[in-house]
Each structure stands twice: as structure tokens, then as C-alpha cells.
Motif scaffolding. Structure first.
Motif, PDB file in Angstrom:
ATOM      1  N   LEU A 126       0.829  -1.198   0.000  1.00  0.00           N
ATOM      2  CA  LEU A 126       0.000   0.000   0.000  1.00  0.00           C
ATOM      3  C   LEU A 126       0.867   1.252   0.000  1.00  0.00           C
ATOM      4  O   LEU A 126       1.813   1.365   0.787  1.00  0.00           O
ATOM      5  CB  LEU A 126      -0.913   0.025   1.224  1.00  0.00           C
ATOM      6  CG  LEU A 126      -1.862  -1.163   1.424  1.00  0.00           C
ATOM      7  CD1 LEU A 126      -2.728  -0.933   2.660  1.00  0.00           C
ATOM      8  CD2 LEU A 126      -2.725  -1.383   0.198  1.00  0.00           C
ATOM      9  N   GLU A 127       0.545   2.195  -0.869  1.00  0.00           N
ATOM     10  CA  GLU A 127       1.241   3.479  -0.925  1.00  0.00           C
ATOM     11  C   GLU A 127       0.213   4.570  -0.663  1.00  0.00           C
ATOM     12  O   GLU A 127      -0.673   4.811  -1.479  1.00  0.00           O
ATOM     13  CB  GLU A 127       1.908   3.663  -2.293  1.00  0.00           C
ATOM     14  CG  GLU A 127       2.989   2.632  -2.564  1.00  0.00           C
ATOM     15  CD  GLU A 127       3.570   2.728  -3.970  1.00  0.00           C
ATOM     16  OE1 GLU A 127       3.142   3.633  -4.736  1.00  0.00           O
ATOM     17  OE2 GLU A 127       4.440   1.899  -4.308  1.00  0.00           O
ATOM     18  N   GLY A 128       0.326   5.192   0.481  1.00  0.00           N
ATOM     19  CA  GLY A 128      -0.645   6.213   0.842  1.00  0.00           C
ATOM     20  C   GLY A 128      -0.507   6.619   2.287  1.00  0.00           C
ATOM     21  O   GLY A 128       0.541   6.439   2.917  1.00  0.00           O
ATOM     22  N   MET A 129      -1.567   7.191   2.829  1.00  0.00           N
ATOM     23  CA  MET A 129      -1.635   7.537   4.244  1.00  0.00           C
ATOM     24  C   MET A 129      -2.873   6.824   4.793  1.00  0.00           C
ATOM     25  O   MET A 129      -3.957   6.944   4.246  1.00  0.00           O
ATOM     26  CB  MET A 129      -1.722   9.053   4.446  1.00  0.00           C
ATOM     27  CG  MET A 129      -2.845   9.748   3.720  1.00  0.00           C
ATOM     28  SD  MET A 129      -2.845  11.525   4.084  1.00  0.00           S
ATOM     29  CE  MET A 129      -4.345  12.039   3.222  1.00  0.00           C
ATOM     30  N   PHE A 130      -2.693   6.070   5.867  1.00  0.00           N
ATOM     31  CA  PHE A 130      -3.814   5.271   6.322  1.00  0.00           C
ATOM     32  C   PHE A 130      -3.642   4.789   7.762  1.00  0.00           C
ATOM     33  O   PHE A 130      -2.534   4.648   8.272  1.00  0.00           O
ATOM     34  CB  PHE A 130      -4.020   4.061   5.411  1.00  0.00           C
ATOM     35  CG  PHE A 130      -2.795   3.194   5.225  1.00  0.00           C
ATOM     36  CD1 PHE A 130      -2.499   2.166   6.097  1.00  0.00           C
ATOM     37  CD2 PHE A 130      -1.937   3.422   4.155  1.00  0.00           C
ATOM     38  CE1 PHE A 130      -1.374   1.373   5.919  1.00  0.00           C
ATOM     39  CE2 PHE A 130      -0.806   2.640   3.964  1.00  0.00           C
ATOM     40  CZ  PHE A 130      -0.521   1.604   4.849  1.00  0.00           C
ATOM     41  N   ALA A 131      -4.785   4.563   8.386  1.00  0.00           N
ATOM     42  CA  ALA A 131      -4.893   3.862   9.660  1.00  0.00           C
ATOM     43  C   ALA A 131      -6.142   3.008   9.533  1.00  0.00           C
ATOM     44  O   ALA A 131      -7.197   3.513   9.142  1.00  0.00           O
ATOM     45  CB  ALA A 131      -5.016   4.843  10.816  1.00  0.00           C
ATOM     46  N   LEU A 132      -6.038   1.726   9.844  1.00  0.00           N
ATOM     47  CA  LEU A 132      -7.168   0.844   9.588  1.00  0.00           C
ATOM     48  C   LEU A 132      -7.204  -0.311  10.583  1.00  0.00           C
ATOM     49  O   LEU A 132      -6.224  -0.594  11.286  1.00  0.00           O
ATOM     50  CB  LEU A 132      -7.119   0.315   8.148  1.00  0.00           C
ATOM     51  CG  LEU A 132      -5.910  -0.521   7.734  1.00  0.00           C
ATOM     52  CD1 LEU A 132      -6.127  -2.015   8.043  1.00  0.00           C
ATOM     53  CD2 LEU A 132      -5.614  -0.355   6.247  1.00  0.00           C
ATOM     54  N   ALA A 133      -8.367  -0.953  10.608  1.00  0.00           N
ATOM     55  CA  ALA A 133      -8.554  -2.169  11.396  1.00  0.00           C
ATOM     56  C   ALA A 133      -9.309  -3.171  10.553  1.00  0.00           C
ATOM     57  O   ALA A 133     -10.325  -2.827   9.937  1.00  0.00           O
ATOM     58  CB  ALA A 133      -9.334  -1.859  12.671  1.00  0.00           C
ATOM     59  N   VAL A 134      -8.807  -4.389  10.497  1.00  0.00           N
ATOM     60  CA  VAL A 134      -9.492  -5.452   9.771  1.00  0.00           C
ATOM     61  C   VAL A 134      -9.759  -6.606  10.733  1.00  0.00           C
ATOM     62  O   VAL A 134      -8.867  -7.040  11.467  1.00  0.00           O
ATOM     63  CB  VAL A 134      -8.681  -5.924   8.533  1.00  0.00           C
ATOM     64  CG1 VAL A 134      -7.309  -6.431   8.923  1.00  0.00           C
ATOM     65  CG2 VAL A 134      -9.439  -6.992   7.764  1.00  0.00           C
ATOM     66  N   VAL A 135     -10.993  -7.047  10.762  1.00  0.00           N
ATOM     67  CA  VAL A 135     -11.393  -8.209  11.553  1.00  0.00           C
ATOM     68  C   VAL A 135     -11.375  -9.423  10.637  1.00  0.00           C
ATOM     69  O   VAL A 135     -12.053  -9.436   9.601  1.00  0.00           O
ATOM     70  CB  VAL A 135     -12.794  -8.018  12.159  1.00  0.00           C
ATOM     71  CG1 VAL A 135     -13.248  -9.293  12.882  1.00  0.00           C
ATOM     72  CG2 VAL A 135     -12.801  -6.844  13.121  1.00  0.00           C
ATOM     73  N   ASP A 136     -10.598 -10.422  11.013  1.00  0.00           N
ATOM     74  CA  ASP A 136     -10.455 -11.638  10.216  1.00  0.00           C
ATOM     75  C   ASP A 136     -11.054 -12.800  11.002  1.00  0.00           C
ATOM     76  O   ASP A 136     -10.436 -13.316  11.944  1.00  0.00           O
ATOM     77  CB  ASP A 136      -8.972 -11.879   9.921  1.00  0.00           C
ATOM     78  CG  ASP A 136      -8.737 -13.058   8.976  1.00  0.00           C
ATOM     79  OD1 ASP A 136      -9.673 -13.858   8.787  1.00  0.00           O
ATOM     80  OD2 ASP A 136      -7.616 -13.169   8.440  1.00  0.00           O
ATOM     81  N   PHE A 137     -12.253 -13.226  10.623  1.00  0.00           N
ATOM     82  CA  PHE A 137     -12.910 -14.313  11.332  1.00  0.00           C
ATOM     83  C   PHE A 137     -12.286 -15.674  11.017  1.00  0.00           C
ATOM     84  O   PHE A 137     -12.508 -16.647  11.743  1.00  0.00           O
ATOM     85  CB  PHE A 137     -14.408 -14.332  11.000  1.00  0.00           C
ATOM     86  CG  PHE A 137     -15.159 -13.185  11.609  1.00  0.00           C
ATOM     87  CD1 PHE A 137     -15.313 -13.084  12.980  1.00  0.00           C
ATOM     88  CD2 PHE A 137     -15.696 -12.190  10.809  1.00  0.00           C
ATOM     89  CE1 PHE A 137     -16.000 -12.022  13.554  1.00  0.00           C
ATOM     90  CE2 PHE A 137     -16.385 -11.122  11.358  1.00  0.00           C
ATOM     91  CZ  PHE A 137     -16.535 -11.035  12.739  1.00  0.00           C
ATOM     92  N   ASN A 138     -11.515 -15.754   9.945  1.00  0.00           N
ATOM     93  CA  ASN A 138     -10.817 -17.003   9.627  1.00  0.00           C
ATOM     94  C   ASN A 138      -9.765 -17.316  10.687  1.00  0.00           C
ATOM     95  O   ASN A 138      -9.604 -18.470  11.091  1.00  0.00           O
ATOM     96  CB  ASN A 138     -10.143 -16.900   8.255  1.00  0.00           C
ATOM     97  CG  ASN A 138     -11.138 -16.755   7.125  1.00  0.00           C
ATOM     98  OD1 ASN A 138     -11.976 -17.615   6.914  1.00  0.00           O
ATOM     99  ND2 ASN A 138     -11.067 -15.646   6.400  1.00  0.00           N
ATOM    100  N   THR A 139      -9.040 -16.308  11.113  1.00  0.00           N
ATOM    101  CA  THR A 139      -7.965 -16.490  12.087  1.00  0.00           C
ATOM    102  C   THR A 139      -8.343 -16.017  13.485  1.00  0.00           C
ATOM    103  O   THR A 139      -7.585 -16.209  14.420  1.00  0.00           O
ATOM    104  CB  THR A 139      -6.713 -15.721  11.641  1.00  0.00           C
ATOM    105  OG1 THR A 139      -7.032 -14.320  11.553  1.00  0.00           O
ATOM    106  CG2 THR A 139      -6.232 -16.212  10.285  1.00  0.00           C
ATOM    107  N   GLN A 140      -9.496 -15.353  13.599  1.00  0.00           N
ATOM    108  CA  GLN A 140      -9.955 -14.735  14.848  1.00  0.00           C
ATOM    109  C   GLN A 140      -8.945 -13.687  15.332  1.00  0.00           C
ATOM    110  O   GLN A 140      -8.638 -13.581  16.515  1.00  0.00           O
ATOM    111  CB  GLN A 140     -10.211 -15.784  15.929  1.00  0.00           C
ATOM    112  CG  GLN A 140     -11.377 -16.719  15.586  1.00  0.00           C
ATOM    113  CD  GLN A 140     -11.765 -17.624  16.727  1.00  0.00           C
ATOM    114  OE1 GLN A 140     -10.963 -18.451  17.163  1.00  0.00           O
ATOM    115  NE2 GLN A 140     -12.975 -17.463  17.217  1.00  0.00           N
ATOM    116  N   ASN A 141      -8.449 -12.916  14.364  1.00  0.00           N
ATOM    117  CA  ASN A 141      -7.518 -11.831  14.647  1.00  0.00           C
ATOM    118  C   ASN A 141      -8.137 -10.483  14.287  1.00  0.00           C
ATOM    119  O   ASN A 141      -8.850 -10.372  13.277  1.00  0.00           O
ATOM    120  CB  ASN A 141      -6.226 -11.980  13.843  1.00  0.00           C
ATOM    121  CG  ASN A 141      -5.348 -13.098  14.347  1.00  0.00           C
ATOM    122  OD1 ASN A 141      -5.346 -13.406  15.541  1.00  0.00           O
ATOM    123  ND2 ASN A 141      -4.595 -13.723  13.454  1.00  0.00           N
TER     124      ASN A 141
END
Length: 594
Positions: A120-135
Motif C-alpha cells: 500500500l502506498e498512501g496515508m492510512f490507519a485501519l482495522a481489519v477483523v479476520d474471522f478465519n484467524t480470529q484476529n
């Protein structure tokens, strides 16, 4: 550009009211749309507020889900290479249903996992919920342009784009007992310090993986900036810088909402405006702040660039009365205390009045190309290394005015040199102002471990490291973010474009810096289009006549120190920023704002 928040609890599901309080405490940063997601099975809640710039339709609503429902994303920022990534993902079989960069992130993670962050090239802050790994994965951009704070306890993880969201969740969130010490030393709160206990920023260029069933966490870096020089040819470096910055500006102008530029009349904003003109043509809009006090005016330099580019320009006059009337709102906008940011407040406010949703800023040029006076004083670091610590410490006791700052050089490191250049009150003064011991203040300085490799850097690189990782990171970027978002305006910073930064850090320091001419490499890259009147003049920062304005502020607090400082302001014996620092951190009611 947006605001994000989330709560993951081990034993109970956060209420809709909790996540909505956090989310809506930041509503000024996302007025166009709002969403929440609450999962009762996994005891989590996500919140999002949106400032629409790409795909203005409801298709950009967040939280956003993958088609199989296994991923949930909340995202704040801009990905400038999202189109290239989308094309790659399409060849891999992914189908897209929106024109947003948000959806590209979602499927980039599905395709590559945590390896996608480096792409990724940019400016960002994010959160991803992954139910496959429970992370739950929290991620912040390579340069720390966008903020992301989090708090982890035995029972829960809480995250948000602003500190105010944590206080909205829990009004009595414990205060960090040392924040005032740090603030009076630095003039800002250096990462990872915040005003709240156990609330810290995610480090730039890193991601935190939180496995919610076990409440375990792993913090990893996906981007590290190395000092590996590959370019020793100055002519080639000039051409490469020109090409990379031109490309960066083109990418930063992509939006489905109005974009303009801050035009101060300095080198950086002038170059950005010149580069934006062939892209925007008749849609080129610039704005500036001017004052009745002519000593602070750069209008003559702004006019040169306006005439050269044909930009549609608006100059906004800011007066002492504007400052006085806006003061309560300025303090409310200030998510964390800072001795800067008032200028960003006004320029962002006027950008909104001008009808702009995003603006380009020249932040980063001085740090990358050696634009500050501190670069010309770098030889003092070597002198300090050979001066006894007791002698340097003595200057704090016997010195007067600016000479007291030599006491910072007793901390024989890049940090000591930075505080010598940028520090506010020396430890003895902080101790006196806060009624604590000098040892307590010095301990705060020693808690910061400066990477050992910095002692081996070229002098210019040492200064660049300090200005980038303390001044720009903790003050310029932070202030710009919360002040612009308070007015629902996004600020983009082309000089911090990832490919450009990677290029510049590969240029040998003897080419990158010059003691004879500030930002010589950058100037030479655009000398054929940049008028000499712009680059061949003394540097003037983006400053307001704050000293005169603050000297005449009406004070309603029974604080003898504050009143004495104001008298020093009136006599021009104190810099306004020292008065403002104590005004924010002292025992007055203003400190309760944080």
C-alpha cells in the motif's frame, strides 16, 4: 478520509451506545456518513465516520465486508496506488463493486494477508477483523501520517483515531501523570506518550495482530527505513527527485471531491502548485492566510506563483479578534496539547469556507531536504560530545534566555541536540513550573531510547532523523490531522509519498544536504520552473503574529505564573510558544481540556 473506532471485549459484547459515543465524538472528521457493526458472538463493535473523497456514492459505506463475510474493515486515509492494485487483483479473479480504495484494501488482505501492507502506498490507519484467524489487525502507514491509538487491558482492546474517543467511552479514563512534563520539555507529546494512561499510538509502518480468544498480541513492522545509499550522482538524483515528486503530486490530486493547495509563497508550496497546474489546469485552486501585520505577510511571493500558474486564489485575512473569538473552538479542536496547530486550524477553516474537501501541503520537504536552521548547526553535536556534561548542565543554572537551552546538550545524543533546537523549558524550569523534582523531569527524557545507529549517521542525517521522528511526527502531522479534520478537510502530503521517501533516503548525504543552500537538491530539481525570487530569499516559516495577540489576551485565571509570563510577552522577553505551552499545561482550567 474518515474516523474509526473499535472495542473487542473478552467476555461481553460492547453496547451500541458505547461504540456510537466513541464514533460520534469524532464526527467532525467524518460528516458524510456513519456506520457501526456489533458482533454478539465475538464480543466486538466497530464504528466509522466518513469524509467522502473517492466514490461519493453509498457504496463506500463502512464498515465494509468481504463478499464471504469473513472480513470486516474500517479504514481512514487514502491509498494512492489503489488503481494499480485493483488491476492486479482483478487478474487474480477478484471482482469489485465500488470505485473505492477501501474495497481494494479488503481484497488485498484476502489475497496476500499481512504481506499486503507493504504494497500500500498512501496515508492510512485501519482495522481489519479476520474471522478465519480470529484476529483483529491494526495498521498504520509508513510515515505515521494518519493517527491510530489503542489501549489493551486484560479484558479488552479499544482503538480510535483520536484520544477524545477514549474519553467519550470512559469520561474518567485515568490521566497520564507525566504528560505535562513531556509537553513542557518538547512543546508536544512525543510518541508513545499521550494524556491518558495505557493509551498509546500504533507505531508508524507497523501492524498489531490481536488474537481475541486468547487476548494475545504481536506488534510487527512491515516497513523500515534503512540508510542504504544507492545514488551518489548528483545530476541523476536531481532528475529522480523531479520525476518522483511530479508523480506524487499527480497521485495526490486524484479525488471525486474538490482539491486545492495551501500556497504560502515558500519553496515547497510553490513547487507543489507549479506541479499541480498541468494536472488541474483551470480547476487549480490555492489559498493563503494574510495578516494586517505586514511583517508576517508573504503575499508578494504568493502573487508570483499565482501569476505564473493562473491559479484561482483566495487570501483570507486573520486578525487578533478572529484569534480571540476562535480560541474556545481551537482548544476544543486540539485532540492533544501542542504549541503549534493554531495556524493549521485557521488554514483548514478557510479551506472549508473556500469549498475544498482536500488540500495539498508541503509538510516533509524541510525534513527530507535539509530546510531547517538546525541543519546548519549540526556541527554543534560534535562539539557537545567533547564538552563535559557538568559544564553543559551548568548553563541551565547560570545561563540566561536562549543560553539555558545548552543544558539539553548534556544528553549526548540526537535527542539532546533536538531538544537544544526545539525544546521548550529545560528540566529545572519544568520542575519549578510543575512543582516536582528535576530528577523526575530528567527521568522522562531518559525513558526515550534513541536507536544506537543514529550516532553513526552523517550530521545532516542525524538532524533529519530528529526533525522527522520528533518534530514532524509528533507535532506537524498530528496537529495538521486533528485541526483539518475538525473542519472536515483532508490534508495530503506529497513529500511523504512512499516512493519519493524511499528514493530520497537512498541518496548519499553529501548530495542530499548542503550547508550553503537550504534544500539545494530540491531547488535544483525545479530550478527551470521555480522563480528565483521564491528560492533565493531567507526562509520564513508559516507563522502568525501570535506574540502580540497572546500578550493582549484576556486572562480569567488566578495563576500568577501565567500572568507574569504575559507581562514578559508584552515586553518581548518571552517567545509566545512558551506562554502558550504553560497556558495549556499549567494548573489553569485549560489543562482540563485534555
Amino acid at each position: 478520509m474518515c474516523r474509526i473506532a473499535g472495542i473487542v471485549h473478552r467476555y461481553q459484547t460492547p453496547s451500541e451506545a458505547d461504540i456510537m459515543r466513541m464514533r460520534d465524538a469524532m464526527q467532525r472528521g467524518g460528516p458524510d456518513d456513519a456506520g457501526i457493526y456489533v458482533n454478539n458472538t465475538h464480543h466486538m463493535a466497530l464504528g466509522h465516520r466518513r469524509l467522502s473523497l473517492l466514490d461519493l456514492s453509498p457504496a463506500g459505506h463502512q464498515p465494509m465486508f468481504s463478499t464471504d463475510g469473513k472480513l470486516v474493515l474500517v479504514f481512514n486515509g487514502e491509498i494512492y496506488n489503489f488503481r494499480e492494485l485493483r488491476t492486479t487483483l482483478q487478474t487474480m479473479g477478484y471482482a469489485f463493486h465500488t470505485g473505492t480504495d477501501t474495497e481494494v484494501i479488503l481484497y488485498a488482505y484476502q489475497a496476500w494477508g499481512n504481506d499486503c501492507w507493504a504494497k500500500l502506498e498512501g496515508m492510512f490507519a485501519l482495522a481489519v477483523v479476520d474471522f478465519n484467524t480470529q484476529n483483529l489487525v491494526l495498521v498504520r502507514d509508513h510515515a505515521g501520517i494518519k493517527p491510530l491509538y489503542y489501549s489493551i487491558s486484560d479484558e479488552q482492546l479499544v482503538f480510535a483515531s483520536e484520544i477524545r474517543a477514549f474519553k467519550a467511552l470512559q469520561p474518567q479514563w485515568p490521566e497520564n501523570a507525566d504528560w505535562r512534563k513531556y509537553f513542557l520539555l518538547y512543546g508536544h507529546l512525543p510518541e508513545p506518550v499521550t494524556t491518558l494512561t495505557n493509551v498509546i499510538p500504533l507505531a508508524k509502518g507497523s501492524y498489531l495482530t490481536y488474537h481475541w480468544p486468547s487476548a494475545t498480541q504481536i506488534l510487527q513492522r512491515y516497513h523500515t527505513r534503512y540508510y542504504l545509499y544507492t545514488q551518489y550522482n548528483r545530476e541523476a538524483a536531481v532528475a529522480e527527485v523531479r520525476s518522483a515528486l511530479t508523480r506524487a503530486v499527480e497521485r495526490h490530486l486524484v479525488a471525486d471531491a474538490p482539491v486545492g493547495l495551501f500556497l504560502s509563497g515558500g519553496i515547497d508550496s510553490s513547487i507543489l502548485t507549479l506541479l499541480a497546474q498541468p494536472v488541474l489546469h483551470h480547476r487549480l485552486k490555492t489559498l493563503s492566510i494574510v495578516f494586517d501585520e505586514t511583517a508576517f505577510s508573504e503575499k508578494q511571493y504568493q502573487d508570483i506563483i499565482i501569476q505564473k500558474t493562473g491559479a484561482h486564489h483566495r487570501s483570507f485575512v486573520i486578525s487578533q479578534n478572529d484569534f480571540q473569538e476562535s480560541l474556545p473552538d481551537i482548544l476544543q479542536a486540539m485532540d492533544q496539547p501542542s504549541t503549534d496547530g493554531i495556524n493549521s486550524y485557521f488554514i483548514s477553516k478557510k479551506a472549508k469556507e473556500y469549498g475544498l474537501t482536500a488540500v495539498l501541503s508541503g509538510i516533509g520537504a524541510d525534513e527530507l531536504f535539509g530546510g531547517y536552521p538546525s541543519f546548519h548547526r549540526s556541527n554543534m553535536m560534535d562539539a557537545a560530545l567533547h564538552t563535559p556534561k557538568w559544564m553543559l548542565a551548568l548553563t541551565g543554572l547560570l545561563g540566561k534566555g536562549k543560553f539555558k537551552r545548552f543544558a539539553f546538550l548534556q544528553f549526548k545524543s540526537v535527542l539532546g541536540y533536538y531538544l537544544f533546537n526545539r525544546g521548550f523549558f529545560i528540566p529545572a524550569q519544568v520542575a519549578q513550573l510543575l512543582d516536582c523534582t528535576e530528577k523526575e523531569v530528567i527521568d522522562c527524557i531518559h525513558r526515550f531510547t534513541v536507536p544506537p545507529f543514529t550516532q553513526y549517521l552523517d550530521d545532516g542525517e542525524k538532524v533529519s532523523y530528529a526533525e522527522t521522528n520528533w518534530y514532524m511526527q509528533n507535532q506537524l502531522l498530528k496537529d495538521t490531522d486533528y485541526m483539518s479534520m475538525w473542519h472536515s478537510v483532508e490534508v495530503r502530503v506529497p513529500f511523504l509519498d512512499k516512493p519519493l521517501m524511499d528514493l530520497v533516503y537512498g541518496i548519499a548525504p553529501e548530495i542530499r544536504y548542503s550547508r550553503q543552500q537550504s534544500k539545494a537538491l530540491l531547488i535544483d530539481a525545479f530550478k527551470d520552473v521555480l522563480p528565483q525570487a521564491i528560492w533565493d530569499r531567507p526562509k520564513q516559516g508559516f507563522v502568525f503574529p501570535f506574540g502580540d495577540w497572546m500578550a493582549q489576551m484576556a486572562l480569567h485565571y488566578n495563576d500568577t505564573t501565567l500572568k507574569a509570563m504575559q507581562q514578559q510577552l508584552l515586553r518581548h522577553r518571552l517567545h509566545w510558544s512558551h506562554f502558550w505551552a504553560y497556558f495549556l499545561a499549567g494548573p489553569s482550567v485549560m489543562a482540563s481540556a485534555f
